[in-house]
Every structure is written in structure tokens, then in C-alpha cells.
Design an enzyme around this catalytic site. Structure first.
Site, PDB file in Angstrom:
ATOM      1  N   HIS A  72       0.847  -1.188   0.000  1.00 20.23           N
ATOM      2  CA  HIS A  72       0.000   0.000   0.000  1.00 20.23           C
ATOM      3  C   HIS A  72       0.884   1.240   0.000  1.00 20.23           C
ATOM      4  O   HIS A  72       1.710   1.418   0.892  1.00 20.23           O
ATOM      5  CB  HIS A  72      -0.923   0.010   1.229  1.00 20.23           C
ATOM      6  CG  HIS A  72      -2.151  -0.832   1.055  1.00 20.23           C
ATOM      7  ND1 HIS A  72      -3.368  -0.481   1.573  1.00 20.23           N
ATOM      8  CD2 HIS A  72      -2.340  -2.002   0.405  1.00 20.23           C
ATOM      9  CE1 HIS A  72      -4.270  -1.395   1.248  1.00 20.23           C
ATOM     10  NE2 HIS A  72      -3.658  -2.334   0.544  1.00 20.23           N
ATOM     11  N   TYR A 201      -9.243   6.249   6.991  1.00 22.73           N
ATOM     12  CA  TYR A 201      -9.421   6.630   8.399  1.00 22.73           C
ATOM     13  C   TYR A 201     -10.395   7.799   8.423  1.00 22.73           C
ATOM     14  O   TYR A 201     -10.115   8.859   7.848  1.00 22.73           O
ATOM     15  CB  TYR A 201      -8.098   7.073   9.013  1.00 22.73           C
ATOM     16  CG  TYR A 201      -7.077   5.982   9.225  1.00 22.73           C
ATOM     17  CD1 TYR A 201      -6.271   5.529   8.172  1.00 22.73           C
ATOM     18  CD2 TYR A 201      -6.901   5.403  10.471  1.00 22.73           C
ATOM     19  CE1 TYR A 201      -5.323   4.529   8.368  1.00 22.73           C
ATOM     20  CE2 TYR A 201      -5.952   4.400  10.681  1.00 22.73           C
ATOM     21  CZ  TYR A 201      -5.171   3.975   9.618  1.00 22.73           C
ATOM     22  OH  TYR A 201      -4.233   2.988   9.816  1.00 22.73           O
ATOM     23  N   PRO A 293      -4.742   1.081  18.379  1.00 20.51           N
ATOM     24  CA  PRO A 293      -4.476   0.551  17.028  1.00 20.51           C
ATOM     25  C   PRO A 293      -4.534   1.594  15.912  1.00 20.51           C
ATOM     26  O   PRO A 293      -4.201   1.311  14.779  1.00 20.51           O
ATOM     27  CB  PRO A 293      -5.565  -0.504  16.838  1.00 20.51           C
ATOM     28  CG  PRO A 293      -6.635  -0.111  17.785  1.00 20.51           C
ATOM     29  CD  PRO A 293      -5.971   0.545  18.948  1.00 20.51           C
ATOM     30  N   LYS A 297       0.651   0.269  15.009  1.00 21.96           N
ATOM     31  CA  LYS A 297       2.032   0.132  15.475  1.00 21.96           C
ATOM     32  C   LYS A 297       2.279  -1.067  16.392  1.00 21.96           C
ATOM     33  O   LYS A 297       3.437  -1.396  16.654  1.00 21.96           O
ATOM     34  CB  LYS A 297       2.444   1.407  16.219  1.00 21.96           C
ATOM     35  CG  LYS A 297       2.613   2.609  15.307  1.00 21.96           C
ATOM     36  CD  LYS A 297       3.615   2.347  14.217  1.00 21.96           C
ATOM     37  CE  LYS A 297       3.578   3.399  13.129  1.00 21.96           C
ATOM     38  NZ  LYS A 297       4.277   2.938  11.902  1.00 21.96           N
ATOM     39  N   TYR A 385       3.965   6.672   9.780  1.00 22.26           N
ATOM     40  CA  TYR A 385       3.070   5.568   9.413  1.00 22.26           C
ATOM     41  C   TYR A 385       3.857   4.437   8.729  1.00 22.26           C
ATOM     42  O   TYR A 385       3.654   3.260   9.048  1.00 22.26           O
ATOM     43  CB  TYR A 385       1.962   6.062   8.480  1.00 22.26           C
ATOM     44  CG  TYR A 385       0.810   5.088   8.335  1.00 22.26           C
ATOM     45  CD1 TYR A 385       0.781   4.147   7.313  1.00 22.26           C
ATOM     46  CD2 TYR A 385      -0.255   5.112   9.230  1.00 22.26           C
ATOM     47  CE1 TYR A 385      -0.258   3.251   7.188  1.00 22.26           C
ATOM     48  CE2 TYR A 385      -1.313   4.210   9.115  1.00 22.26           C
ATOM     49  CZ  TYR A 385      -1.308   3.286   8.091  1.00 22.26           C
ATOM     50  OH  TYR A 385      -2.346   2.388   7.976  1.00 22.26           O
TER      51      TYR A 385
HETATM   52  C1  PHB Z   1      -6.504  -3.657  10.501  1.00 20.65           C
HETATM   53  O1  PHB Z   1      -6.472  -3.950   9.288  1.00 20.65           O
HETATM   54  O2  PHB Z   1      -6.947  -4.435  11.374  1.00 20.65           O
HETATM   55  C2  PHB Z   1      -5.989  -2.300  10.934  1.00 20.65           C
HETATM   56  C3  PHB Z   1      -5.361  -1.483   9.995  1.00 20.65           C
HETATM   57  C4  PHB Z   1      -4.872  -0.229  10.382  1.00 20.65           C
HETATM   58  C5  PHB Z   1      -5.028   0.178  11.696  1.00 20.65           C
HETATM   59  C6  PHB Z   1      -5.649  -0.648  12.647  1.00 20.65           C
HETATM   60  C7  PHB Z   1      -6.128  -1.896  12.256  1.00 20.65           C
HETATM   61  O3  PHB Z   1      -4.567   1.418  12.078  1.00 20.65           O
END
Ligand code: PHB
Ligand code: APR
Length: 390
Positions: A72, A201, A293, A297, A385
Site C-alpha cells: 500500500h 481513516y 491501534p 504500530k 506511518y
Molecule cells: C486492521 O487492518 O486491522 C488495521 C489497519 C490499520 C489500523 C488498525 C487496524 O490502524
């Protein structure tokens, strides 16, 4: 029994450390309180920094990751019914992340350990690290109706937030830092195609939402929910309706709904325990720190801890040097705190906090507006990130 390193915990940290040490001929035994199936049934996040991918390659467990992992090169932030893509690669001189579920990482590591004939004791109880403040550390535990003791050179506490290793620190030797967030994440897995090719997000007046994935046919979604909500309060229909309310129309129109096959609520906290070493006992991964989450990280921090600890053990066993062991805690914590900061910042920027006043709301809106319109601000998010240098 005797081994060189006893590893407590068969999660990603313990398994990765064991695999790396096996690669240089250092013997380990992993003690795990759960069953193999329970460990493999855990659903966790799925975004790997390149440093984590490199370490899995070094451990010889990246074949499936190379075949199934999804590179990605960007993520999107959604607010005010608009989608703002951050080109991670353009902002970080070509770096990217790989989407590959932690469950798969754990399976790859566990299968490699078993293929190598390396010892893991599942369903152990009463695990107790001892003697680590002297020259003869050992771990006692019960298994199969009998009590056992393993003498060793070192103990790696990779037993997560609820493990025994951090609790074994000498009285007064541990300093902890914690921030609990006044909400949780309701997560859903469904065999439906993702709404977007990359992660989204979303900051919305009703709360945070995240669109993620496990594969081109399997989606992972989250919505912020009250901390005291229960999974049974959330039917699939209620979840899909709430998710779609929190996304920009362009994304909502692309959401494919379907029956969930996993649904759970997780609390969010930031937690750090210092130091990460007590004599011959070393903490790694969630045993020493927890991040919300939002910044993806958790697994990546476990991997960087393991990288530092493995390098320290390698230098000790190969050259008799203790420099890496002596520097481990400070080296790991330096990276831990930067990831804790980033995860806290992403969480405060993207979630609705019940006690935020009008001024605080305007500040959050200004933060988002500045972030997506300033290359410097976007680059700061992007470099955290994709993962700061190890
Ligand atoms: C997930 O795919 O479970 C996931 C991805 C990004 C995040 C948190 C969880 O920041
Ligand atoms: N004795 C033996 N094993 C134990 C004990 C104990 N007393 N307590 C806990 N364990 C085991 C757990 O059952 C689990 O399998 O230790 C393991 C710890 O694994 P994780 O909690 O996954 O922690 P870690 O390996 O550090 O991985 C961190 O996992 O939880 C996610 O979000 C977190 O992505 C991060 C990653």
C-alpha cells in the site's frame, strides 16, 4: 531441563525472536499458556512496516507474505464528507506499508518453528521467571500435571500485556505510564471486497471509522463505540448502517455489506513500562507497551523490540559482548515512545472524545485541515506511518 533462552509467550514477539535465534543456532524453548489453536484464532491488525517485513524475511518466514501481502503506497483521511489521500510513497521517498494480517504472521512463524522441530509447550500454567537478578535464571511452570523447571542463560518476556514477566520485575524497579481512552473499537471481518483499494481513516461527528482489509475479497472494518458497549448490542445491520453514516458518500457507495464472521470490541489504551530489562529478564512487545491501534504500530513495535533483542543476543553469543544487552532497554524505549506518541496523536485527531468542548472540536478540525493541506504535516504523518528508521 536447560536451554539458552526461555521465551515466555508464543505470540508474534516470542515466535519471531525464537525463529531469529534458531537461525544462529541459539536454543530456545517457548512457554505458552494458551492452546495453539487459540493463539492462531486471534484477530489483530494487519499493517506491516518495511522493517517488519525485512525481519520476517531474515527469519525465513516471508514466502506467503511475499505472495499474499498487499503493498500500500497511500492511505486516505476522510472528514467533512471528503476523502483526502496521502501519498505515503511520494512523501517518504518511495516507502510503503504491506497489508498482511497478524494472524497470518503468527501462523507463518508457528509453522516455521514446528517445521524446525523447535520446542513450544502449550497450555502451561504457573509460569514463574526466577533467578534473573543473578547468574542462574530459570523458569518454573506446570504442564501435563507435573511441575517443571528450565535453567537458562536468559529469559525473554514476550507474554503480552496480561503476562507474568512484567509482574516479575523487582518491587519498585518498574515505572509505568498509561492513558486509557474513553471509547473502544468495534471490529468486523466479512468476506466482502474492500470499499477502497487503500485504508480509509474517517473522523465523523458520530465517531471514528476505519476501512481496512485482509485480501481483495476480505474486509476489516471498525467503528468507534462507547467503552461499555457489548458485542451483542451490535447486529450486523446496525454495524453496516453506522459505518456507512461515518464515511464520505463516495466511500459509502462502495461499501459491500455481508455477514460478519468475526465481531469484537477492543478497549484502547497507551501504556509503557520502563525499563524493559531486569538483569537476565528482557521484556519485548506487548509485555512492555500497548498502543491504540489507530497508528497500526502494535505488531511493528513488537518486531523492532525483537530486532534489538535478537541483535543483542547474537553479539553476546557470537562475540561475548554485552553491549547490546546493556543498551537494549534504552534503544527499544526510544523507538517505543515515538510510536506511542504517533499512535496517541492519530487517536486524538481522529476520534470524538465525550469531554471535548467547542474549542477542542475546532482545534481537531484545524489539525485535519492543516494536515491534508501542508506537505510538511503530511510528510510527518507519512514517515511515522511507514515506520521510522530502526
Ligand atoms: C486492521 O487492518 O486491522 C488495521 C489497519 C490499520 C489500523 C488498525 C487496524 O490502524
Ligand atoms: N505464560 C505463558 N504465556 C503467556 C502468559 C503466561 N503467563 N501470559 C500470556 N501469555 C501468552 C499469550 O497467550 C500470548 O499468546 O503470551 C502471548 C503474548 O502474545 P501477544 O499478546 O500477541 O503479544 P506480542 O507477541 O507482544 O505481540 C504484540 O499482538 O496483541 C497484539 O496488538 C498487539 O500487534 C500487537 C502484537
Amino acid at each position: 531441563m536447560r536451554t539458552q533462552v526461555v521465551i515466555i509467550g508464543s505470540g508474534p514477539a516470542g515466535l519471531l525472536l525464537g525463529q531469529l535465534l534458531a537461525g544462529i543456532g541459539v536454543d530456545t524453548i517457548i512457554l505458552e499458556r494458551s492452546t495453539r489453536d487459540h493463539v492462531l484464532a486471534r484477530v489483530r491488525a494487519g499493517v506491516l512496516e518495511q522493517g517488519t517485513v525485512d525481519l520476517l524475511e531474515q527469519a525465513g518466514v516471508a514466502r506467503r507474505l511475499r505472495a499474499e501481502g498487499l503493498p500500500h503506497h497511500g492511505i486516505s483521511l476522510a472528514f467533512d464528507n471528503r476523502l483526502h489521500r496521502l501519498d505515503l510513497s511520494a512523501l517518504t521517498d518511495g516507502k510503503h506499508v504491506t497489508v498482511y494480517g497478524q494472524t497470518e504472521v503468527t501462523r507463518d512463524l508457528m509453522e516455521a518453528r514446528e517445521a524446525g522441530g523447535l520446542a513450544t509447550c502449550f497450555e502451561v500454567t504457573n509460569v514463574a521467571p526466577a533467578g534473573f537478578d543473578g547468574s542462574s535464571p530459570f523458569v518454573s511452570f506446570d504442564h501435563g500435571g507435573a511441575s517443571h523447571r528450565i535453567d537458562c542463560d536468559y529469559i525473554a518476556g514476550c507474554d503480552g500485556f496480561h503476562g507474568v514477566s512484567r509482574q516479575a520485575a523487582p518491587a519498585g524497579a518498574l515505572k509505568t505510564y498509561e492513558r486509557r481512552y474513553p471509547f473502544g473499537w468495534l471490529g468486523v471481518l466479512a468476506e466482502v471486497p474492500p470499499a477502497d483499494a487503500e485504508l480509509v481513516y474517517a473522523n465523523h461527528a458520530r465517531g471514528f471509522a476505519l476501512c481496512s482489509m485482509r485480501s481483495p475479497t476480505r474486509s476489516r472494518y471498525y467503528v468507534q463505540c462507547p467503552i461499555d458497549d457489548r458485542v451483542e448490542d451490535w447486529s450486523d445491520q446496525r454495524f453496516w448502517d453506522e459505518l456507512r453514516r461515518r464515511l464520505p458518500e463516495t466511500v459509502t457507495d462502495a461499501v459491500t455489506t455481508g455477514p460478519s464472521f468475526e465481531k469484537s470490541i477492543a478497549p484502547l489504551r497507551s501504556f509503557v513500562a520502563e525499563p524493559m530489562r531486569f538483569g537476565k529478564l528482557f521484556l519485548a512487545g506487548d509485555a512492555a507497551h500497548i498502543v491504540p491501534p489507530t497508528g497500526a504500530k502494535g505488531l511493528n513495535l513488537a518486531a523492532s523490540d525483537v530486532r534489538y533483542l535478537f541483535e543483542a543476543f547474537r553479539d553476546h553469543y557470537a562475540e561475548g559482548s554485552s553491549a547490546g544487552l546493556d543498551a537494549y532497554s534504552q534503544r527499544a524505549l526510544s523507538r517505543v515512545w515515538k510510536a506511542v506518541r504517533f499512535s496517541w496523536w492519530m487517536t486524538t485527531m481522529l476520534h470524538r472524545f465525550p469531554d471535548t468542548d467547542d474549542f477542542g472540536q475546532r482545534i481537531q478540525e484545524a489539525e485535519l485541515d492543516y494536515l491534508v493541506h501542508s506537505r510538511a504535516a503530511s510528510a510527518a504523518l507519512a514517515e511515522n506511518y511507514v515506520g521510522l528508521p530502526v
